[in-house]
Design a protein around this motif. Structure first.
Motif, PDB file in Angstrom:
ATOM      1  N   THR A 136       0.831  -1.204   0.000  1.00  0.00           N
ATOM      2  CA  THR A 136       0.000   0.000   0.000  1.00  0.00           C
ATOM      3  C   THR A 136       0.865   1.254   0.000  1.00  0.00           C
ATOM      4  O   THR A 136       0.617   2.206  -0.762  1.00  0.00           O
ATOM      5  N   ARG A 137       1.885   1.268   0.854  1.00  0.00           N
ATOM      6  CA  ARG A 137       2.775   2.441   0.911  1.00  0.00           C
ATOM      7  C   ARG A 137       3.538   2.603  -0.396  1.00  0.00           C
ATOM      8  O   ARG A 137       3.763   3.721  -0.858  1.00  0.00           O
TER       9      ARG A 137
ATOM     10  N   PHE B 155       3.716  -3.613  -9.178  1.00  0.00           N
ATOM     11  CA  PHE B 155       3.416  -3.544  -7.752  1.00  0.00           C
ATOM     12  C   PHE B 155       1.910  -3.634  -7.497  1.00  0.00           C
ATOM     13  O   PHE B 155       1.461  -4.285  -6.557  1.00  0.00           O
ATOM     14  N   LEU B 156       1.130  -2.982  -8.341  1.00  0.00           N
ATOM     15  CA  LEU B 156      -0.321  -3.029  -8.200  1.00  0.00           C
ATOM     16  C   LEU B 156      -0.842  -4.454  -8.388  1.00  0.00           C
ATOM     17  O   LEU B 156      -1.706  -4.918  -7.633  1.00  0.00           O
ATOM     18  N   LEU B 157      -0.321  -5.146  -9.391  1.00  0.00           N
ATOM     19  CA  LEU B 157      -0.802  -6.500  -9.671  1.00  0.00           C
ATOM     20  C   LEU B 157      -0.377  -7.467  -8.572  1.00  0.00           C
ATOM     21  O   LEU B 157      -1.168  -8.333  -8.160  1.00  0.00           O
ATOM     22  N   GLU B 158       0.845  -7.329  -8.075  1.00  0.00           N
ATOM     23  CA  GLU B 158       1.274  -8.202  -6.977  1.00  0.00           C
ATOM     24  C   GLU B 158       0.384  -7.999  -5.759  1.00  0.00           C
ATOM     25  O   GLU B 158      -0.023  -8.961  -5.096  1.00  0.00           O
ATOM     26  N   SER B 159       0.072  -6.741  -5.448  1.00  0.00           N
ATOM     27  CA  SER B 159      -0.789  -6.454  -4.307  1.00  0.00           C
ATOM     28  C   SER B 159      -2.190  -7.022  -4.523  1.00  0.00           C
ATOM     29  O   SER B 159      -2.773  -7.650  -3.631  1.00  0.00           O
ATOM     30  N   LEU B 160      -2.736  -6.821  -5.706  1.00  0.00           N
ATOM     31  CA  LEU B 160      -4.067  -7.330  -6.017  1.00  0.00           C
ATOM     32  C   LEU B 160      -4.115  -8.847  -5.923  1.00  0.00           C
ATOM     33  O   LEU B 160      -5.035  -9.426  -5.325  1.00  0.00           O
TER      34      LEU B 160
ATOM     35  N   HIS C 264     -10.871  -6.399  -0.016  1.00  0.00           N
ATOM     36  CA  HIS C 264     -10.691  -4.971  -0.290  1.00  0.00           C
ATOM     37  C   HIS C 264      -9.687  -4.798  -1.429  1.00  0.00           C
ATOM     38  O   HIS C 264      -8.518  -4.508  -1.215  1.00  0.00           O
ATOM     39  N   ARG C 265     -10.156  -5.014  -2.647  1.00  0.00           N
ATOM     40  CA  ARG C 265      -9.258  -4.969  -3.803  1.00  0.00           C
ATOM     41  C   ARG C 265      -9.588  -3.811  -4.735  1.00  0.00           C
ATOM     42  O   ARG C 265      -9.101  -3.755  -5.849  1.00  0.00           O
ATOM     43  N   GLY C 266     -10.403  -2.892  -4.265  1.00  0.00           N
ATOM     44  CA  GLY C 266     -10.889  -1.861  -5.156  1.00  0.00           C
ATOM     45  C   GLY C 266      -9.840  -0.908  -5.670  1.00  0.00           C
ATOM     46  O   GLY C 266      -9.827  -0.576  -6.853  1.00  0.00           O
ATOM     47  N   SER C 267      -8.915  -0.455  -4.805  1.00  0.00           N
ATOM     48  CA  SER C 267      -7.982   0.589  -5.226  1.00  0.00           C
ATOM     49  C   SER C 267      -7.027   0.095  -6.303  1.00  0.00           C
ATOM     50  O   SER C 267      -6.837   0.753  -7.327  1.00  0.00           O
TER      51      SER C 267
END
Length: 420
Positions: free
Chosen positions: A266-267, A277-282, A292-295
């Motif tokens: 997130t940070r 980074f976005l895809l790994e987090s998702l 909570h995968r909206g962002s």
């Protein structure tokens, strides 16, 4: 000329185009991309501010303007700020206007810029011209190696890297050699080359880059304690180093702390919303049951819309996002477009997976085999290929899936369907 769509393109191309793709492999993109800063020799070294002062003092010096372009491109690599590439372009145009004949620094600079913008055919032409102009200087071979890798010309890239090693055995050459060794199925030798890159680093950026790549290599083999040490050293060299931070997030997930990992992601994406980074987090949220995968999804969806509206390069992570979380037909569309310009094994794998998700397994297998052509011991590549083979009722599919899990037991942290 195809233009950048994200700052990731700058990082990937300037760094040997292997940046990112940590489940697939290094860079690069961080080809990523895959890997080491092109043109990171000592020639014309200096900060952007210092080289800009030289152009103000000596406005008719073509080398000063070319050095400024190199410095801008290097800063783009370390900051992932693609806007710096426009400044580099302006400086190079000024340099060429002052000396358009025997201007080696401008030729290599134009090659670096072309690669950073994913115009690898143009980058290759500048690399070839530079090596003809000065066959005993390393920077032209760096440009050439980076372009050949992305064009899928791996033997030619290997030759260029070997010339770099012969001429200037330093961080830039060792990092590229490591990528060649890893994609060629020799991870142990790749680790040796990367350690030499660390030992020969002359800047903290170079040190952080090589340490993060060592972390990537250890992670890809499931060696999470070793990976953590290298990611930590990357952050010691350059605090807030993005790939060091992403690496520690992966390690936290592997150690059974998904909440900590997601906090780190997130940070990271707040200041650097790159597709990787976005895809790994998702994917980690999905695998850990976090709803909570909206962002991440919203940002990736916006980037995907931009990619479809643009004729620029497409980050392979964005292709995989479309395949797994969006419309597989859009993934195929973007992957085919990228394949016209970039013939790397990373793009081959992304196209294979997109075709599979779109229900075209026979064609998908053709590209999965292309992705395996270099012998890279890549867990996600094997998972993709094994899944495709199983869909085609081929007996080797189950074995391939087992091999993927053996290569990296933590693959399922990001792919819940990849349980071994």
């Amino acid at each position: 000329m195809r233009r950048l769509i994200t700052a990731a393109g700058a990082a990937a191309a300037v760094a040997g185009c292997v940046a990112g793709l940590l489940l697939l492999g290094p860079d690069t993109s961080r080809p990523s991309a895959t890997t080491a800063p092109a043109g990171a020799s000592s020639e014309g070294a200096g900060s952007v501010d210092t080289t800009r002062e030289r152009t103000e003092t000596h406005p008719d010096d073509p080398t000063a303007w070319a050095d400024l372009a190199h410095a801008e491109i290097e800063r783009a690599r370390t900051t992932l700020d693609a806007g710096l590439l426009d400044r580099a372009d302006t400086a190079l145009r000024r340099s060429v206007a002052l000396d358009g004949t025997d201007n080696y620094r401008a030729v290599t600079g134009r090659g670096l810029l072309a690669n950073a913008r994913h115009d690898f055919g143009e980058g290759r032409l500048h690399g070839l011209r530079a090596t003809r102009m000065a066959p005993d200087r390393p920077d032209g071979y760096a440009v050439l190696a980076d372009a050949e890798i992305q064009l899928g010309n791996y033997p030619q890239a290997r030759h260029a890297v070997q010339r770099m090693l012969d001429l200037a055995p330093a961080t830039a050459a060792y990092s590229r050699a490591a990528y060649d060794l890893e994609t060629g199925g020799r991870p142990e030798d790749a680790a040796i080359a990367l350690q030499r890159a660390v030992d020969s680093a002359v800047t903290q950026d170079e040190r952080a880059f090589a340490e993060a790549r060592l972390g990537d290599l250890a992670w890809s083999r499931g060696e999470i304690d070793r990976a953590a040490r290298h990611y930590g050293r990357a952050l010691d060299a350059v605090p807030a180093h993005p790939y060091g931070q992403a690496g520690l997030a992966r390690v936290a997930a592997a150690r059974g702390h998904p909440d900590k990992a997601l906090e780190l992601y997130t940070r990271l994406v707040e200041r650097m919303p790159l597709p990787q980074f976005l895809l790994e987090s998702l994917d980690l949220r999905r695998a850990s049951g976090d709803s909570h995968r909206g962002s991440e999804r919203a940002v990736l969806a916006a980037q995907l819309r931009m990619a479809r509206a643009d004729d620029g390069p497409v980050d392979p992570h964005l292709i995989l996002y479309a395949a797994d979380h969006g419309d597989p037909e859009v993934a195929v569309e973007l992957a085919r477009r990228e394949w016209k310009h970039v013939r790397s094994v990373i793009v081959a794998d992304a196209l294979a997976w997109s075709l599979h998700r779109a229900g075209r397994d026979t064609e998908a297998l053709t590209y999965a085999r292309r992705a395996a052509a270099t012998g890279w011991k890549n867990a996600l590549f094997r998972y993709h290929r094994g899944t495709i083979e199983q869909s085609l009722a081929l007996p080797e599919g189950a074995r391939r899936l087992s091999e993927a899990h053996a290569l990296n037991p933590y693959l399922s942290l990001y792919r819940p369907d990849a349980e071994g």
